[in-house]
Each structure stands twice: as C-alpha cells, then as structure tokens.
Design a protein around this motif. Sequence first.
Motif, PDB file in Angstrom:
ATOM      1  N   ALA A 142      -3.785   4.749 -10.181  1.00 36.28           N
ATOM      2  CA  ALA A 142      -3.737   4.497 -11.053  1.00 36.28           C
ATOM      3  C   ALA A 142      -3.918   6.125 -11.745  1.00 36.28           C
ATOM      4  CB  ALA A 142      -4.144   3.573 -11.984  1.00 36.28           C
ATOM      5  N   PRO A 143      -3.392   6.164 -12.337  1.00 39.23           N
ATOM      6  CA  PRO A 143      -3.236   7.934 -12.944  1.00 39.23           C
ATOM      7  C   PRO A 143      -4.513   8.130 -13.590  1.00 39.23           C
ATOM      8  CG  PRO A 143      -1.256   6.870 -14.396  1.00 39.23           C
ATOM      9  CD  PRO A 143      -1.695   6.657 -13.376  1.00 39.23           C
ATOM     10  N   GLU A 144      -5.088   6.990 -14.641  1.00 36.39           N
ATOM     11  CA  GLU A 144      -6.624   7.002 -15.333  1.00 36.39           C
ATOM     12  C   GLU A 144      -7.538   6.955 -14.536  1.00 36.39           C
ATOM     13  OE1 GLU A 144      -4.718   3.066 -15.798  1.00 36.39           O
ATOM     14  OE2 GLU A 144      -4.125   5.122 -15.827  1.00 36.39           O
ATOM     15  N   ASP A 145      -7.004   7.167 -13.642  1.00 38.02           N
ATOM     16  CA  ASP A 145      -8.386   6.839 -12.619  1.00 38.02           C
ATOM     17  C   ASP A 145      -8.711   7.856 -11.594  1.00 38.02           C
ATOM     18  OD1 ASP A 145      -9.987   4.905 -13.868  1.00 38.02           O
ATOM     19  OD2 ASP A 145      -9.514   2.923 -12.628  1.00 38.02           O
ATOM     20  N   GLU A 146      -8.110   8.417 -11.966  1.00 42.57           N
ATOM     21  CA  GLU A 146      -8.017   9.572 -10.996  1.00 42.57           C
ATOM     22  C   GLU A 146      -8.888  11.065 -10.747  1.00 42.57           C
ATOM     23  OE1 GLU A 146      -5.444  14.187 -10.678  1.00 42.57           O
ATOM     24  OE2 GLU A 146      -5.031  13.410 -12.401  1.00 42.57           O
ATOM     25  N   GLY A 147      -9.569  10.654 -12.020  1.00 44.23           N
ATOM     26  CA  GLY A 147     -10.987  12.373 -12.045  1.00 44.23           C
ATOM     27  C   GLY A 147     -12.322  11.476 -11.667  1.00 44.23           C
ATOM     28  N   LYS A 148     -11.655   9.453 -10.968  1.00 48.06           N
ATOM     29  CA  LYS A 148     -12.887   8.987  -9.852  1.00 48.06           C
ATOM     30  C   LYS A 148     -12.514   8.669  -8.214  1.00 48.06           C
ATOM     31  CE  LYS A 148     -13.119   5.844 -14.033  1.00 48.06           C
ATOM     32  NZ  LYS A 148     -13.159   4.330 -14.352  1.00 48.06           N
ATOM     33  N   TYR A 149     -11.767   9.319  -7.415  1.00 44.86           N
ATOM     34  CA  TYR A 149     -11.041   9.057  -6.234  1.00 44.86           C
ATOM     35  C   TYR A 149     -10.631   9.687  -6.087  1.00 44.86           C
ATOM     36  CZ  TYR A 149     -12.014   3.612  -7.402  1.00 44.86           C
ATOM     37  OH  TYR A 149     -12.379   2.556  -8.476  1.00 44.86           O
ATOM     38  N   TYR A 197       1.855   8.199 -12.598  1.00 46.71           N
ATOM     39  CA  TYR A 197       1.750   7.353 -11.103  1.00 46.71           C
ATOM     40  C   TYR A 197       1.763   7.345  -9.973  1.00 46.71           C
ATOM     41  CZ  TYR A 197       0.971   2.719  -9.100  1.00 46.71           C
ATOM     42  OH  TYR A 197       0.835   1.665  -8.325  1.00 46.71           O
ATOM     43  N   ARG A 198       3.925   8.030  -9.569  1.00 47.25           N
ATOM     44  CA  ARG A 198       3.605   8.396  -8.578  1.00 47.25           C
ATOM     45  C   ARG A 198       3.034   9.723  -8.614  1.00 47.25           C
ATOM     46  NH1 ARG A 198       9.368   8.002 -10.470  1.00 47.25           N
ATOM     47  NH2 ARG A 198      10.386   6.166 -10.302  1.00 47.25           N
ATOM     48  N   ALA A 199       3.246  10.620  -8.997  1.00 45.48           N
ATOM     49  CA  ALA A 199       2.401  11.504  -9.349  1.00 45.48           C
ATOM     50  C   ALA A 199       0.649  11.697  -8.120  1.00 45.48           C
ATOM     51  CB  ALA A 199       2.099  12.771  -9.943  1.00 45.48           C
ATOM     52  N   ASN A 200       0.367  10.188  -8.928  1.00 47.44           N
ATOM     53  CA  ASN A 200      -0.930  10.845  -8.323  1.00 47.44           C
ATOM     54  C   ASN A 200      -1.098   9.818  -7.395  1.00 47.44           C
ATOM     55  OD1 ASN A 200      -4.247  10.533  -9.091  1.00 47.44           O
ATOM     56  ND2 ASN A 200      -3.879   8.937  -9.162  1.00 47.44           N
ATOM     57  N   VAL A 201      -0.091   8.861  -6.646  1.00 49.73           N
ATOM     58  CA  VAL A 201      -0.653   8.246  -5.602  1.00 49.73           C
ATOM     59  C   VAL A 201       0.401   8.850  -4.976  1.00 49.73           C
ATOM     60  CG1 VAL A 201       0.951   7.168  -3.928  1.00 49.73           C
ATOM     61  CG2 VAL A 201       0.349   6.412  -6.262  1.00 49.73           C
ATOM     62  N   LEU A 202       1.324  10.523  -4.276  1.00 45.14           N
ATOM     63  CA  LEU A 202       1.432  11.152  -3.394  1.00 45.14           C
ATOM     64  C   LEU A 202      -0.122  12.625  -3.611  1.00 45.14           C
ATOM     65  CD1 LEU A 202       5.490  12.045  -4.948  1.00 45.14           C
ATOM     66  CD2 LEU A 202       4.412  11.232  -2.785  1.00 45.14           C
ATOM     67  N   ILE A 219      -1.404   7.470   6.252  1.00 42.94           N
ATOM     68  CA  ILE A 219      -1.560   6.362   5.326  1.00 42.94           C
ATOM     69  C   ILE A 219      -0.642   5.240   5.263  1.00 42.94           C
ATOM     70  CG2 ILE A 219       0.507   6.635   3.725  1.00 42.94           C
ATOM     71  CD1 ILE A 219       0.901   9.470   3.974  1.00 42.94           C
ATOM     72  N   LYS A 220      -1.038   3.893   3.959  1.00 44.38           N
ATOM     73  CA  LYS A 220      -0.064   2.930   5.061  1.00 44.38           C
ATOM     74  C   LYS A 220       0.721   2.165   3.570  1.00 44.38           C
ATOM     75  CE  LYS A 220      -1.090  -2.185   4.392  1.00 44.38           C
ATOM     76  NZ  LYS A 220       0.120  -2.181   3.065  1.00 44.38           N
ATOM     77  N   ALA A 221       2.027   2.371   4.515  1.00 40.02           N
ATOM     78  CA  ALA A 221       2.956   1.949   2.851  1.00 40.02           C
ATOM     79  C   ALA A 221       3.978   0.921   3.233  1.00 40.02           C
ATOM     80  CB  ALA A 221       3.625   3.100   2.632  1.00 40.02           C
ATOM     81  N   SER A 222       4.398  -0.078   2.159  1.00 41.20           N
ATOM     82  CA  SER A 222       5.137  -1.415   2.781  1.00 41.20           C
ATOM     83  C   SER A 222       6.345  -0.659   2.272  1.00 41.20           C
ATOM     84  CB  SER A 222       5.604  -2.087   2.022  1.00 41.20           C
ATOM     85  OG  SER A 222       5.493  -1.866   0.336  1.00 41.20           O
ATOM     86  N   ASP A 223       7.653  -1.213   2.564  1.00 41.06           N
ATOM     87  CA  ASP A 223       9.139  -0.469   2.530  1.00 41.06           C
ATOM     88  C   ASP A 223       9.527  -0.809   0.757  1.00 41.06           C
ATOM     89  OD1 ASP A 223       8.811  -3.386   2.432  1.00 41.06           O
ATOM     90  OD2 ASP A 223      11.041  -3.631   3.161  1.00 41.06           O
ATOM     91  N   GLU A 224       8.726  -0.872  -0.302  1.00 41.56           N
ATOM     92  CA  GLU A 224       8.918  -1.474  -1.113  1.00 41.56           C
ATOM     93  C   GLU A 224       8.467  -0.375  -1.738  1.00 41.56           C
ATOM     94  OE1 GLU A 224       7.402  -5.608  -2.507  1.00 41.56           O
ATOM     95  OE2 GLU A 224       9.544  -6.257  -1.864  1.00 41.56           O
ATOM     96  N   ASP A 225       7.039  -0.046  -1.814  1.00 35.99           N
ATOM     97  CA  ASP A 225       6.149   0.940  -1.768  1.00 35.99           C
ATOM     98  C   ASP A 225       6.812   2.432  -1.504  1.00 35.99           C
ATOM     99  OD1 ASP A 225       3.440   0.148  -2.455  1.00 35.99           O
ATOM    100  OD2 ASP A 225       3.283   0.374  -0.228  1.00 35.99           O
ATOM    101  N   LEU A 226       8.028   2.550  -0.488  1.00 36.63           N
ATOM    102  CA  LEU A 226       8.368   4.025  -0.468  1.00 36.63           C
ATOM    103  C   LEU A 226       9.596   4.664  -1.355  1.00 36.63           C
ATOM    104  CD1 LEU A 226       8.508   3.857   3.520  1.00 36.63           C
ATOM    105  CD2 LEU A 226       6.833   5.435   1.803  1.00 36.63           C
ATOM    106  N   GLN A 227      10.051   2.782  -1.978  1.00 36.06           N
ATOM    107  CA  GLN A 227      11.284   2.877  -2.667  1.00 36.06           C
ATOM    108  C   GLN A 227      10.873   3.766  -4.449  1.00 36.06           C
ATOM    109  OE1 GLN A 227      13.528  -0.963  -2.979  1.00 36.06           O
ATOM    110  NE2 GLN A 227      14.272  -0.601  -0.589  1.00 36.06           N
ATOM    111  N   VAL A 228       9.548   2.548  -4.380  1.00 35.33           N
ATOM    112  CA  VAL A 228       9.024   3.361  -5.674  1.00 35.33           C
ATOM    113  C   VAL A 228       8.546   4.398  -5.773  1.00 35.33           C
ATOM    114  CG1 VAL A 228       6.718   2.679  -7.474  1.00 35.33           C
ATOM    115  CG2 VAL A 228       8.330   0.615  -6.291  1.00 35.33           C
TER     116      VAL A 228
END
Length: 333
Positions: free
Chosen positions: A135-142, A173-178, A187-196
């Motif tokens: 989640a983008p609010e925790d970007e500065g940690k992980y 959210y997408r930007a931080n995940v990427l 990388i692990k992702a589901s088909d639903e993750d790729l859609q989001v």
Amino acid sequence: MTTWSVSTAGEALIDMVRQSDGRYLPCLGGAVYNLTRALARQGTPTLYQNPFSFDRMGRQLAQGLVDDGVHLAQPQPVAQVTSLAMVGVDAQGHPDYAFYREGVADRAVSAQAMNAACAAWPELGVVCTGCLALAPEDEGKYLPWLQAQKAAGRWVVVDANLRPSVVPDLAPYRANVLRALALADLIKASDEDLQVLQVPGNGALDQAQRLLASVNAGMMALTLGAQGAVLLCKTAQGIVQVHGQEAGPVPVVDTVGAGDSFLAGLLTRLIRLAQEAACSPADMAQRLTLAQMGQLMAHALATATINVMRVGCQPPDWDEVQARLATHPIRLS
C-alpha cells in the motif's frame, strides 16, 4: 550443507471468516503471516520482521509463529492494536475482504529496524514481502528495505497480491506495487492481480510474459485459480514456462491463504534444490532446468491444494506435501 533462511515482512492480522450460519470464525492470518507460517512448517528457517500487539489477538498471532518455529525480529509487544480483516467466502470458496488497518501493530515497523534484523540473521538468502505492505502509505518502509537487501545480495521476492478494496485510490497503489516489482528477482501474481495492474496483453499468460520481460526479475509465478499455475523463467533463449494443474478434482473448503501457501511451497523447494547443489537460492534460480521448474511447480501446487482443503489458512508440513504428491501427482506441461 548451508541451510538458507528467509526473512518476511508484511501484515499479520485476524481473519474474521464468515460461516454459512452468519457467524464469524476468527483465524490467524494476513498474507505475509500465512506465508511465514507456511515456510516454517516446511522446515525453512524464517525471520518475521513485524511487531505484534500487546492485546490478546496479538499474543495469539505471535504464539502461532513461535509454535511453528519462526524467529521474531521484534518479540516485544507494542501498544498498537491488532489489525482485523472481515472475510466473506462465496459458493466457490473465493474470499472477499474488508480491512481495519489504522494504528495497528504490524505497521509499527521501519526499514532501519528490518535491515538491522537482517544483518544479524545467519545465512539469510531470501527476503519476501507483498500484499498490504505494498500500500502506498507504507512505501517508505518496505521499498527502502527491499533496496538495501537487494544491494546486500539477497534474492528478493515480491507477491503482488493486490487488495483494491483496501486501497480505493488505485493509481498510487498500482504505481507503488510496480515499483516493488521492479526490485524483485521473483514475482508472484495472480491473473486478477495483472488485471488490476492493467498490464497490457491478450490474456493472463501474455500479460505475465510482458510484465516479466519489462522488469529485472528472472522468474515469475502466475497463479490461475482452479486452472493451476505457470512458472516463467528468463533464459538466454527467451522466456520458458511450465504449467501445472491438479490432475483431478479438489474438495475445496475455502481458498484463504492458497496463494501464500503456493509461494511458500515454491520457495521451500527452491531452497532445497539450492542446498543440494551447494549454491545460493539466487544462483539456483538462474540455473534451473525444465525438470527442476516442474519440481517447483508441483511442490507449490500441492502445498496450496492441501491448504484449500482446510478451513482458513492451515499450511501443510513438508511430509504432508510429499505424501500428497505421491498419491496425486501434478499434471505438468
């Protein structure tokens, strides 16, 4: 023989799973918490980074990891309360989530503390995060933690595992995940993750190939629900892939923790291969044969299958997975 260890960082919470009679069953959970338990139950030395609450639920979560043999980087409880997830399960066993995440214990963590814990942990070969930690609010940690661990030579694993209902503003959210996926070796992702994530492509496999080609990661695990999973690896000849699926029907109770168990099974088998080859997990990942990719896929799917046959997330141990594979081989192609 070196026993490579794994450090995990991310959410630990109580899953309140709705039952058929309308009542809610409290279960220990959180994607990274589930992954951590699943790794330890299969004999992988595991260091969990996040703290737990002083409250009863926090004590239960901490004890659950300790009972499975996990080492706690922050064993002292903190004043924040335990996070909750309300989980509904549909007729096909698929969960939906609503989270309570403000001012909670598992978010009381810093990159500095996680890096210090990793520096003190012997034979650390792999670090993992994902899901709500992205989640983008925790970007500065992980993200700084992943950057530091990658620079230290650890093999970085990121599970996209998006929860769009938790972070309704999807663009950041997408930007931080990427950004996290750009740091990953696996990388692990589901088909639903790729859609989001709005990855371009004609179907999940094409999307996965495009995503893998666009980042530095050498390996990607794509999960497809009842259709199994695909392991993709970069080679000098291009991206090679192995598809795996259960050969027969599986009596699904619910799918909570299925993806977490799958990833734990894959990492456990990779680490065992690395031990047998007397090399690091990172080196093993770069030299996998097609047969070894099949071993990873089979072990990961069998781990997930056993879990979905149980209520909540209850990952199997190594012997249970081997017994399952002996009687129910995975179909590979």
